[in-house]
Write an enzyme that holds these catalytic residues in place. Structure first.
Site, PDB file in Angstrom:
ATOM      1  N   ASP A   1       0.131   5.193   0.470  1.00 11.44           N
ATOM      2  CA  ASP A   1      -0.449   5.737   1.398  1.00 11.44           C
ATOM      3  C   ASP A   1      -0.739   7.438   1.148  1.00 11.44           C
ATOM      4  O   ASP A   1       0.073   8.391   1.760  1.00 11.44           O
ATOM      5  CB  ASP A   1      -0.837   5.951   3.132  1.00 11.44           C
ATOM      6  CG  ASP A   1      -1.555   4.284   2.965  1.00 11.44           C
ATOM      7  OD1 ASP A   1      -2.168   3.667   2.354  1.00 11.44           O
ATOM      8  OD2 ASP A   1      -1.747   3.765   3.311  1.00 11.44           O
TER       9      ASP A   1
ATOM     10  N   ARG B   1       9.636   5.338  20.324  1.00  2.29           N
ATOM     11  CA  ARG B   1       8.622   3.961  19.462  1.00  2.29           C
ATOM     12  C   ARG B   1       9.908   2.840  19.122  1.00  2.29           C
ATOM     13  O   ARG B   1       9.569   1.061  19.354  1.00  2.29           O
ATOM     14  CB  ARG B   1       8.594   4.230  17.529  1.00  2.29           C
ATOM     15  CG  ARG B   1       7.822   3.958  17.340  1.00  2.29           C
ATOM     16  CD  ARG B   1       6.825   3.762  16.104  1.00  2.29           C
ATOM     17  NE  ARG B   1       6.037   3.245  15.100  1.00  2.29           N
ATOM     18  CZ  ARG B   1       5.464   3.933  14.174  1.00  2.29           C
ATOM     19  NH1 ARG B   1       5.481   4.427  13.497  1.00  2.29           N
ATOM     20  NH2 ARG B   1       4.464   2.297  13.259  1.00  2.29           N
TER      21      ARG B   1
ATOM     22  N   ASP C   1     -11.702   8.912  16.827  1.00  2.00           N
ATOM     23  CA  ASP C   1     -11.094   8.759  17.793  1.00  2.00           C
ATOM     24  C   ASP C   1      -9.573   8.967  18.429  1.00  2.00           C
ATOM     25  O   ASP C   1      -9.356   8.649  18.548  1.00  2.00           O
ATOM     26  CB  ASP C   1     -11.818   7.232  18.131  1.00  2.00           C
ATOM     27  CG  ASP C   1     -11.234   6.510  16.542  1.00  2.00           C
ATOM     28  OD1 ASP C   1     -11.178   6.871  15.517  1.00  2.00           O
ATOM     29  OD2 ASP C   1     -10.566   5.022  16.761  1.00  2.00           O
ATOM     30  N   TRP C   2      -8.423   9.210  16.804  1.00  3.02           N
ATOM     31  CA  TRP C   2      -7.333   9.772  17.094  1.00  3.02           C
ATOM     32  C   TRP C   2      -7.079  10.877  15.511  1.00  3.02           C
ATOM     33  O   TRP C   2      -5.942  11.078  15.953  1.00  3.02           O
ATOM     34  CB  TRP C   2      -6.991   8.126  16.458  1.00  3.02           C
ATOM     35  CG  TRP C   2      -7.017   7.293  15.057  1.00  3.02           C
ATOM     36  CD1 TRP C   2      -8.163   6.579  14.452  1.00  3.02           C
ATOM     37  CD2 TRP C   2      -6.735   8.004  13.300  1.00  3.02           C
ATOM     38  NE1 TRP C   2      -8.549   6.687  12.735  1.00  3.02           N
ATOM     39  CE2 TRP C   2      -6.726   7.343  12.491  1.00  3.02           C
ATOM     40  CE3 TRP C   2      -4.984   8.626  12.981  1.00  3.02           C
ATOM     41  CZ2 TRP C   2      -6.580   7.514  11.035  1.00  3.02           C
ATOM     42  CZ3 TRP C   2      -5.356   9.294  11.903  1.00  3.02           C
ATOM     43  CH2 TRP C   2      -5.933   8.329  11.144  1.00  3.02           C
TER      44      TRP C   2
ATOM     45  N   GLU D   1      -3.143   9.912   3.392  1.00  2.20           N
ATOM     46  CA  GLU D   1      -3.723  10.281   4.370  1.00  2.20           C
ATOM     47  C   GLU D   1      -3.836  12.082   4.838  1.00  2.20           C
ATOM     48  O   GLU D   1      -3.316  12.222   5.303  1.00  2.20           O
ATOM     49  CB  GLU D   1      -4.499   8.953   4.850  1.00  2.20           C
ATOM     50  CG  GLU D   1      -4.239   7.961   4.662  1.00  2.20           C
ATOM     51  CD  GLU D   1      -3.988   7.113   6.204  1.00  2.20           C
ATOM     52  OE1 GLU D   1      -4.318   7.588   6.819  1.00  2.20           O
ATOM     53  OE2 GLU D   1      -4.288   6.131   6.051  1.00  2.20           O
TER      54      GLU D   1
ATOM     55  N   ARG E   1       6.019   3.015   9.163  1.00  4.76           N
ATOM     56  CA  ARG E   1       6.723   3.416   8.051  1.00  4.76           C
ATOM     57  C   ARG E   1       5.832   5.165   7.839  1.00  4.76           C
ATOM     58  O   ARG E   1       5.591   5.333   6.330  1.00  4.76           O
ATOM     59  CB  ARG E   1       7.366   2.683   6.591  1.00  4.76           C
ATOM     60  CG  ARG E   1       7.857   1.786   6.825  1.00  4.76           C
ATOM     61  CD  ARG E   1       8.526   1.419   5.834  1.00  4.76           C
ATOM     62  NE  ARG E   1       9.155  -0.166   5.592  1.00  4.76           N
ATOM     63  CZ  ARG E   1       8.519  -1.355   5.814  1.00  4.76           C
ATOM     64  NH1 ARG E   1       7.150  -1.317   6.151  1.00  4.76           N
ATOM     65  NH2 ARG E   1       8.511  -2.140   5.500  1.00  4.76           N
ATOM     66  N   GLU E   2       5.488   5.306   8.527  1.00  5.20           N
ATOM     67  CA  GLU E   2       5.018   7.164   8.844  1.00  5.20           C
ATOM     68  C   GLU E   2       5.598   8.483   8.461  1.00  5.20           C
ATOM     69  O   GLU E   2       7.077   8.110   9.558  1.00  5.20           O
ATOM     70  CB  GLU E   2       3.683   6.673   9.849  1.00  5.20           C
ATOM     71  CG  GLU E   2       3.091   6.022  10.482  1.00  5.20           C
ATOM     72  CD  GLU E   2       3.297   4.786  10.733  1.00  5.20           C
ATOM     73  OE1 GLU E   2       4.522   5.014  11.059  1.00  5.20           O
ATOM     74  OE2 GLU E   2       2.291   3.481  11.829  1.00  5.20           O
TER      75      GLU E   2
ATOM     76  N   GLY F   1      -5.156  13.547  18.593  1.00  3.83           N
ATOM     77  CA  GLY F   1      -4.877  12.451  19.079  1.00  3.83           C
ATOM     78  C   GLY F   1      -6.139  12.151  19.128  1.00  3.83           C
ATOM     79  O   GLY F   1      -6.631  11.154  20.350  1.00  3.83           O
TER      80      GLY F   1
ATOM     81  N   THR G   1       1.396  10.119   5.323  1.00 11.61           N
ATOM     82  CA  THR G   1       1.549   9.242   4.138  1.00 11.61           C
ATOM     83  C   THR G   1       3.352   7.407   5.014  1.00 11.61           C
ATOM     84  O   THR G   1       2.928   8.279   6.207  1.00 11.61           O
ATOM     85  CB  THR G   1       3.197   9.889   3.831  1.00 11.61           C
ATOM     86  OG1 THR G   1       4.573   9.981   4.622  1.00 11.61           O
ATOM     87  CG2 THR G   1       2.303  11.280   2.756  1.00 11.61           C
TER      88      THR G   1
ATOM     89  N   GLU H   1       0.824  -1.112  -0.459  1.00 11.62           N
ATOM     90  CA  GLU H   1      -0.230  -0.584   0.110  1.00 11.62           C
ATOM     91  C   GLU H   1       0.870   1.620  -0.068  1.00 11.62           C
ATOM     92  O   GLU H   1       2.062   1.122   0.396  1.00 11.62           O
ATOM     93  CB  GLU H   1      -0.615  -0.186   1.563  1.00 11.62           C
ATOM     94  CG  GLU H   1      -2.317   0.883   1.138  1.00 11.62           C
ATOM     95  CD  GLU H   1      -2.723   0.892   2.188  1.00 11.62           C
ATOM     96  OE1 GLU H   1      -3.506   1.812   3.040  1.00 11.62           O
ATOM     97  OE2 GLU H   1      -3.332  -0.564   2.759  1.00 11.62           O
TER      98      GLU H   1
END
Length: 340
Positions: free
Chosen positions: A156, A326, A247-248, A158, A182-183, A252, A172, A154
């Site tokens: 992206d 993370r 919700d996100w 968004e 991989r944002e 956040g 992305t 995919e």
């Protein structure tokens, strides 16, 4: 007492019919309102010239960038009905102006979405989009390539809505074999609700590049040589959707969708695809030898990399390659190369 039963039954029937009628009229009113807003948006195809955010000016290397109206970036292939089909939220999506524009709507009853009729295996995809104006908090407008299945690939775009006066977040991501960690996120250097802007994906064997109005904002290189998966084996369709994710999506999840502002409308036009069409287990690029396919080997020259660096330094708000909380032990392999 028995003589009162018919009256009781009649009262219950009356209440049930009243409730059903109320729900019907509410739904009808919502659909009518959504359609009216779509028609109003359709009548505003020539909005006033947008005012760009004034935080930073583009470097001189971008002076020759094509604008959103430049046909080199997003030449219309004609009727969008030939390329796309509405897949959900039928009453909230439509192709109008003789196939020149596609609209998606979201209200408290439903979102909407569409997908391409064709699958692609590599290409350069362009679409002009005008995002939801004013209070878009809680909404997500997506535009992406995707294959099917749990181990899907995919690519992206968004667009995460925000309250009036606050910028959209452009999210992305690149999924490889079902893994999408991989944002990278960005603000835009203009107001994406005032006019149409081009959002493009370049996808070939060497790299994936995300572009906004011709400016590269992100590159994901093929680094299979060091064990990093790369999307290259699964044909993908183009998808887009407009849905509620309060919700996100905004701050956040702290800011919820204001349904008094519904319906929310996103507009699409001038789709273009220079790509290998996948059908019957074969690629059109295997047979159409006469067509120019510079995009199959296209990369980023020095000026393009300067522009991408400018975006990263001024408008990037999140980079997974720098998120040591993370990834406390070790960063993903591609980060040790691209961020060195």
């Amino acid at each position: 007492m028995p003589s009162s039963l018919p009256h009781l039954c009649s009262l219950q029937s009356f209440i049930a019919i009243t409730i059903i009628l109320y729900v019907y009229l509410t739904l009808k009113s919502s659909i009518s309102l959504t359609r009216n807003v779509i028609l109003q948006q359709k009548a505003e195809l020539a909005p006033p010239r947008q005012k760009h955010y004034e935080d930073t000016d583009l470097p001189s290397a971008t002076a020759s960038l094509p604008s959103a109206k430049d046909t080199r970036l997003a030449a219309s292939t004609g009727n969008l009905s030939d390329d796309f089909q509405i897949t959900w939220g039928e009453w909230h999506a439509s192709i109008v102006d003789g196939g020149k524009m596609l609209t998606l709507a979201l209200d408290q009853f439903s979102g909407s979405g569409f997908q391409s009729k064709r699958e692609y295996l590599f290409g350069k995809i362009d679409m002009q989009i005008k995002l939801i104006p004013n209070n878009s908090a809680g909404t997500v407008t997506t535009y992406y390539l995707s294959s099917e299945g749990d181990a899907h690939d995919e690519i992206d775009f968004e667009f995460l809505g925000n309250v009036t006066g606050e910028p959209y977040t452009l999210h992305t991501n690149v999924y490889c074999q079902g893994n999408g960690s991989r944002e990278k996120q960005f603000y835009l250097w203009f107001d994406p609700t005032m006019d149409f802007h081009s959002y493009s994906i370049l996808w070939n064997l060497q790299r994936i590049v995300f572009l906004v109005d011709g400016t590269p904002i992100r590159e994901f290189k093929n680094m299979e040589s060091i064990g990093v998966p790369f999307p290259k084996d699964q044909p993908m369709r183009i998808y887009s959707s407009l849905w509620n994710a309060d919700d996100w999506a905004t701050q956040g999840g702290k800011v919820k969708t204001d349904w008094k502002s519904a319906p929310f409308i996103a507009l699409y036009r001038n789709f273009s695809a220079s790509a290998c069409i996948w059908a019957d287990r074969s690629s059109s690029c295997d047979s159409d030898k006469g067509e120019s396919r510079d995009w199959l080997t296209e990369g980023l020259d020095r000026k393009a990399r300067e522009r991408m660096k400018w975006v990263e330094e001024n408008y990037m708000t999140y980079n997974y390659c720098k998120d040591i909380y993370r990834f406390p032990q070790v960063l993903p392999k591609e980060c040790t190369i691209t961020e060195s």
